[in-house]
Design a protein around this motif. Structure first.
Motif, PDB file in Angstrom:
ATOM      1  N   SER A   1       0.827  -1.214   0.000  1.00 41.71           N
ATOM      2  CA  SER A   1       0.000   0.000   0.000  1.00 41.71           C
ATOM      3  C   SER A   1       0.858   1.259   0.000  1.00 41.71           C
ATOM      4  O   SER A   1       0.487   2.275  -0.607  1.00 41.71           O
ATOM      5  CB  SER A   1      -0.939  -0.004   1.208  1.00 41.71           C
ATOM      6  OG  SER A   1      -0.227   0.194   2.419  1.00 41.71           O
ATOM      7  N   LEU A   2       2.002   1.213   0.668  1.00 37.80           N
ATOM      8  CA  LEU A   2       2.903   2.369   0.650  1.00 37.80           C
ATOM      9  C   LEU A   2       3.435   2.631  -0.754  1.00 37.80           C
ATOM     10  O   LEU A   2       3.597   3.789  -1.161  1.00 37.80           O
ATOM     11  CB  LEU A   2       4.071   2.133   1.614  1.00 37.80           C
ATOM     12  CG  LEU A   2       3.798   2.376   3.099  1.00 37.80           C
ATOM     13  CD1 LEU A   2       4.971   1.893   3.940  1.00 37.80           C
ATOM     14  CD2 LEU A   2       3.538   3.849   3.358  1.00 37.80           C
ATOM     15  N   GLN A   3       3.697   1.562  -1.491  1.00 34.65           N
ATOM     16  CA  GLN A   3       4.186   1.722  -2.861  1.00 34.65           C
ATOM     17  C   GLN A   3       3.099   2.232  -3.794  1.00 34.65           C
ATOM     18  O   GLN A   3       3.382   2.964  -4.745  1.00 34.65           O
ATOM     19  CB  GLN A   3       4.724   0.375  -3.378  1.00 34.65           C
ATOM     20  CG  GLN A   3       5.916  -0.165  -2.597  1.00 34.65           C
ATOM     21  CD  GLN A   3       7.106   0.779  -2.617  1.00 34.65           C
ATOM     22  OE1 GLN A   3       7.463   1.319  -3.667  1.00 34.65           O
ATOM     23  NE2 GLN A   3       7.728   0.974  -1.462  1.00 34.65           N
ATOM     24  N   LEU A   4       1.850   1.881  -3.521  1.00 34.86           N
ATOM     25  CA  LEU A   4       0.747   2.278  -4.400  1.00 34.86           C
ATOM     26  C   LEU A   4       0.331   3.732  -4.211  1.00 34.86           C
ATOM     27  O   LEU A   4      -0.245   4.321  -5.116  1.00 34.86           O
ATOM     28  CB  LEU A   4      -0.456   1.358  -4.171  1.00 34.86           C
ATOM     29  CG  LEU A   4      -0.255  -0.112  -4.585  1.00 34.86           C
ATOM     30  CD1 LEU A   4      -1.480  -0.939  -4.221  1.00 34.86           C
ATOM     31  CD2 LEU A   4       0.036  -0.212  -6.085  1.00 34.86           C
ATOM     32  N   GLY A   5       0.595   4.311  -3.038  1.00 31.92           N
ATOM     33  CA  GLY A   5       0.284   5.719  -2.843  1.00 31.92           C
ATOM     34  C   GLY A   5      -0.752   5.975  -1.773  1.00 31.92           C
ATOM     35  O   GLY A   5      -1.379   5.044  -1.246  1.00 31.92           O
ATOM     36  N   PRO A   6      -0.969   7.270  -1.423  1.00 34.09           N
ATOM     37  CA  PRO A   6      -1.845   7.655  -0.313  1.00 34.09           C
ATOM     38  C   PRO A   6      -3.267   7.119  -0.416  1.00 34.09           C
ATOM     39  O   PRO A   6      -3.894   6.851   0.615  1.00 34.09           O
ATOM     40  CB  PRO A   6      -1.828   9.185  -0.367  1.00 34.09           C
ATOM     41  CG  PRO A   6      -0.541   9.527  -1.028  1.00 34.09           C
ATOM     42  CD  PRO A   6      -0.302   8.442  -2.025  1.00 34.09           C
ATOM     43  N   GLN A   7      -3.805   6.988  -1.638  1.00 32.64           N
ATOM     44  CA  GLN A   7      -5.181   6.520  -1.760  1.00 32.64           C
ATOM     45  C   GLN A   7      -5.357   5.077  -1.300  1.00 32.64           C
ATOM     46  O   GLN A   7      -6.489   4.623  -1.094  1.00 32.64           O
ATOM     47  CB  GLN A   7      -5.674   6.668  -3.203  1.00 32.64           C
ATOM     48  CG  GLN A   7      -4.961   5.813  -4.225  1.00 32.64           C
ATOM     49  CD  GLN A   7      -3.759   6.517  -4.834  1.00 32.64           C
ATOM     50  OE1 GLN A   7      -3.091   7.325  -4.163  1.00 32.64           O
ATOM     51  NE2 GLN A   7      -3.493   6.247  -6.104  1.00 32.64           N
ATOM     52  N   PHE A   8      -4.253   4.357  -1.107  1.00 34.68           N
ATOM     53  CA  PHE A   8      -4.324   2.963  -0.657  1.00 34.68           C
ATOM     54  C   PHE A   8      -3.880   2.798   0.795  1.00 34.68           C
ATOM     55  O   PHE A   8      -3.838   1.666   1.285  1.00 34.68           O
ATOM     56  CB  PHE A   8      -3.460   2.075  -1.564  1.00 34.68           C
ATOM     57  CG  PHE A   8      -3.978   1.945  -2.962  1.00 34.68           C
ATOM     58  CD1 PHE A   8      -4.958   1.019  -3.266  1.00 34.68           C
ATOM     59  CD2 PHE A   8      -3.498   2.773  -3.972  1.00 34.68           C
ATOM     60  CE1 PHE A   8      -5.450   0.904  -4.563  1.00 34.68           C
ATOM     61  CE2 PHE A   8      -3.977   2.662  -5.267  1.00 34.68           C
ATOM     62  CZ  PHE A   8      -4.962   1.729  -5.564  1.00 34.68           C
ATOM     63  N   PHE A   9      -3.554   3.910   1.480  1.00 37.56           N
ATOM     64  CA  PHE A   9      -3.124   3.814   2.874  1.00 37.56           C
ATOM     65  C   PHE A   9      -4.248   3.210   3.720  1.00 37.56           C
ATOM     66  O   PHE A   9      -5.417   3.568   3.590  1.00 37.56           O
ATOM     67  CB  PHE A   9      -2.758   5.191   3.429  1.00 37.56           C
ATOM     68  CG  PHE A   9      -1.464   5.739   2.889  1.00 37.56           C
ATOM     69  CD1 PHE A   9      -0.665   4.993   2.043  1.00 37.56           C
ATOM     70  CD2 PHE A   9      -1.041   7.018   3.231  1.00 37.56           C
ATOM     71  CE1 PHE A   9       0.524   5.496   1.550  1.00 37.56           C
ATOM     72  CE2 PHE A   9       0.155   7.532   2.749  1.00 37.56           C
ATOM     73  CZ  PHE A   9       0.937   6.774   1.895  1.00 37.56           C
ATOM     74  N   GLY A  10      -3.886   2.300   4.602  1.00 35.97           N
ATOM     75  CA  GLY A  10      -4.854   1.656   5.485  1.00 35.97           C
ATOM     76  C   GLY A  10      -5.414   0.361   4.944  1.00 35.97           C
ATOM     77  O   GLY A  10      -5.921  -0.468   5.711  1.00 35.97           O
ATOM     78  N   PHE A  11      -5.338   0.176   3.624  1.00 39.08           N
ATOM     79  CA  PHE A  11      -5.907  -1.034   3.038  1.00 39.08           C
ATOM     80  C   PHE A  11      -5.080  -2.277   3.369  1.00 39.08           C
ATOM     81  O   PHE A  11      -5.592  -3.397   3.306  1.00 39.08           O
ATOM     82  CB  PHE A  11      -6.048  -0.873   1.521  1.00 39.08           C
ATOM     83  CG  PHE A  11      -7.284  -0.125   1.110  1.00 39.08           C
ATOM     84  CD1 PHE A  11      -8.504  -0.768   1.026  1.00 39.08           C
ATOM     85  CD2 PHE A  11      -7.227   1.236   0.822  1.00 39.08           C
ATOM     86  CE1 PHE A  11      -9.652  -0.080   0.660  1.00 39.08           C
ATOM     87  CE2 PHE A  11      -8.365   1.929   0.460  1.00 39.08           C
ATOM     88  CZ  PHE A  11      -9.586   1.274   0.374  1.00 39.08           C
ATOM     89  N   GLY A  12      -3.791  -2.098   3.700  1.00 35.29           N
ATOM     90  CA  GLY A  12      -2.982  -3.246   4.088  1.00 35.29           C
ATOM     91  C   GLY A  12      -3.529  -3.901   5.337  1.00 35.29           C
ATOM     92  O   GLY A  12      -3.719  -5.130   5.397  1.00 35.29           O
ATOM     93  N   PHE A  13      -3.800  -3.088   6.369  1.00 37.29           N
ATOM     94  CA  PHE A  13      -4.367  -3.582   7.622  1.00 37.29           C
ATOM     95  C   PHE A  13      -5.748  -4.187   7.394  1.00 37.29           C
ATOM     96  O   PHE A  13      -6.071  -5.267   7.909  1.00 37.29           O
ATOM     97  CB  PHE A  13      -4.439  -2.419   8.617  1.00 37.29           C
ATOM     98  CG  PHE A  13      -4.841  -2.813  10.013  1.00 37.29           C
ATOM     99  CD1 PHE A  13      -4.261  -3.894  10.657  1.00 37.29           C
ATOM    100  CD2 PHE A  13      -5.801  -2.082  10.701  1.00 37.29           C
ATOM    101  CE1 PHE A  13      -4.623  -4.250  11.954  1.00 37.29           C
ATOM    102  CE2 PHE A  13      -6.168  -2.430  11.995  1.00 37.29           C
ATOM    103  CZ  PHE A  13      -5.581  -3.511  12.613  1.00 37.29           C
ATOM    104  N   LEU A  14      -6.579  -3.496   6.584  1.00 34.24           N
ATOM    105  CA  LEU A  14      -7.934  -3.962   6.313  1.00 34.24           C
ATOM    106  C   LEU A  14      -7.932  -5.301   5.582  1.00 34.24           C
ATOM    107  O   LEU A  14      -8.654  -6.231   5.968  1.00 34.24           O
ATOM    108  CB  LEU A  14      -8.683  -2.909   5.495  1.00 34.24           C
ATOM    109  CG  LEU A  14     -10.088  -3.285   5.024  1.00 34.24           C
ATOM    110  CD1 LEU A  14     -11.003  -3.527   6.215  1.00 34.24           C
ATOM    111  CD2 LEU A  14     -10.662  -2.200   4.117  1.00 34.24           C
ATOM    112  N   LEU A  15      -7.126  -5.424   4.549  1.00 31.19           N
ATOM    113  CA  LEU A  15      -7.101  -6.659   3.770  1.00 31.19           C
ATOM    114  C   LEU A  15      -6.519  -7.818   4.576  1.00 31.19           C
ATOM    115  O   LEU A  15      -6.967  -8.964   4.449  1.00 31.19           O
ATOM    116  CB  LEU A  15      -6.309  -6.455   2.483  1.00 31.19           C
ATOM    117  CG  LEU A  15      -6.950  -5.543   1.430  1.00 31.19           C
ATOM    118  CD1 LEU A  15      -6.031  -5.371   0.233  1.00 31.19           C
ATOM    119  CD2 LEU A  15      -8.294  -6.099   0.986  1.00 31.19           C
TER     120      LEU A  15
END
Length: 458
Positions: free
Chosen positions: A414-428
């Motif tokens: 998610s860090l590599q994909l950019g701010p719009q994906f922040f938080g999705f790592g924890f969620l997924l």
């Protein structure tokens, strides 16, 4: 949890609105008290210190320092929390209560020594630019908070729930009050106030424990006897706590999202505030989780295994199994429903909170993601609790280990994909772990009679 479960069931049997509200209120405080009250206390201390503490950055330094104390103490003591809980439960089942307090003394002594040495090394070598008072209070805070997590195990099993709720309120009230009175001493004053409040909380816990578990011995290490030690549960506690904090550490350490605050400690403004706000929604979900698990589920669970031990009819055993499975389904549905309501209420005031804290509204999507993740975290806790009752330790290691690995991997992506994906790592990571956990729960419940009788016959 047997003690608080007994009291919750007694309140619910009153069959009144007041009894139900009291049961859920007590469950919410006990289930999420340490987490939520810590967050609220840190935020309140920060607000009352603004404009008084100089330099102003000292407020942020205090909040970040306490956050790291909580995080590292949870990961450190996580290796003992579940293993010690199992030891206490087994000894209570054997009616050997006299072994509990001495082993609590042994665990407390071990935690004090290990946490003290680690904190002392960190204070000496990682904070050379800070005052002696800061480093001394830092060590003391880490030792006290680490012992609070161990003492909480006992409190969750005691029937004095009114005293427990009062104790939490007094402890965190003193934390805020002492920090307010000592804020004129800047960072050291705020941290010293936190230490005073947490020491008061721990002292109250120790009084309740000594009264509840009398014993002639003070210290024993029978927990570490190979007959009673469960390394798998030590791994579960470590994996779960490390997994919960993994994404936070990654965002703190990444150069693009984290910034230095004090010594080696870093923080991430864009990530931390939405995360902390989302955890305020834990209270209702944890209340439902605790009430459901410690009332309906435990009742059917006890009936099931009592029937197995005493030779009950197969039809009755199957009925209790079906009731257990139904309770799990209903409980998880109610957790998701109540968490959705809490999330909606928090989202409605999020604009005002962000404006008050000076945070851009661009981070509101991250808050929504974290609220969804928080709901799944409560469900994940419910799944872990079910497998703890069923004594499926291999599954517990699998689920918590998977959660830790996925949170690290998905957060880095998610860090590599950019701010719009922040938080999705924890969620997924939670979504995958919960999905697998629910499938394994269904599978285990379908095979429960076979597994139970095979284990019993073996």
């Amino acid at each position: 949890m047997a003690g608080i479960g007994f009291e919750l069931r007694k309140l619910l049997r009153q069959d009144t609105l007041l009894g139900m509200l009291r049961a859920y209120a007590y469950a919410g405080v006990i289930g999420s008290g340490p987490w939520v009250l810590s967050i609220i206390g840190i935020l309140i201390v920060g607000v009352i210190s603004l404009g008084v503490v100089s330099p102003a950055v000292a407020v942020t330094q205090f909040q970040v320092t306490v956050t790291y104390i909580i995080a590292f103490s949870l990961v450190l003591t996580g290796t003992l929390q579940l293993a010690f809980t199992r030891f206490c439960a087994d000894r209570l089942f054997e009616e050997r209560e006299d072994m509990i307090l001495p082993n609590f003394g042994g665990v407390t002594l071990l935690v004090t020594l290990v946490s003290g040495v680690l904190a002392l090394l960190a204070a000496l070598f990682l904070f050379p630019g800070q005052s002696v008072l800061f480093r001394a209070v830092l060590v003391a805070c880490f030792v006290v908070v680490s012992n609070i997590w161990i003492a909480t195990i006992f409190l969750s099993g005691m029937k004095q729930y009114r005293s427990i709720v009062l104790l939490y309120g007094v402890g965190y009230g003193i934390t805020v009050g002492a920090a307010f009175l000592l804020r004129g001493f800047d960072l050291e004053g705020l941290l010293l106030g936190y230490l005073i409040g947490q020491s008061t909380l721990l002292s109250g816990m120790l009084v309740l424990i000594l009264r509840g578990y009398p014993s002639k011995r003070s210290v024993a290490f029978e927990l570490f006897d190979k007959r009673w030690l469960y390394p798998s549960l030590m791994l579960v506690g470590l994996f779960f706590n490390a997994g919960v904090w993994a994404d936070k550490f990654i965002f703190w350490m990444d150069a693009s999202t984290g910034s230095p605050v004090i010594g080696p400690l870093r923080a991430s403004l864009i990530y931390d505030i939405p995360v902390f706000l989302s955890y305020l929604s834990l209270i209702p979900g944890m209340a439902v989780f605790l009430v459901r698990m410690e009332t309906d589920f435990v009742e059917y669970y006890s009936n099931f295994y009592d029937a197995v031990r005493k030779g009950g009819s197969l039809s009755y055993i199957e009925d209790m199994r079906n009731q257990m499975a139904a309770t799990i389904r209903v409980g998880i549905f109610e957790i998701l429903k109540i968490q959705a309501i809490a999330a909606l209420l928090l989202i409605t005031v999020a604009d005002d909170i962000f404006r008050l804290l000076g945070i851009s509204e661009l981070y509101l999507p991250l808050l929504r993601v974290q609220l969804a993740a928080t709901a799944l975290q409560v469900v994940f806790l419910a799944i872990i609790n079910v497998f703890c009752y069923l004594d499926q330790r291999r599954i517990l290691v699998l689920l918590t280990g998977l959660f830790l690995v996925l949170n690290v991997v998905f957060t880095l992506i998610s860090l590599q994909l950019g701010p719009q994906f922040f938080g999705f790592g924890f969620l997924l990571a939670l979504a995958v772990s919960v999905g697998l956990g629910l499938w394994l729960v269904q599978r285990s419940m379908g095979r429960l009679e076979y597994q139970t009788f095979m284990l019993r016959s073996g």
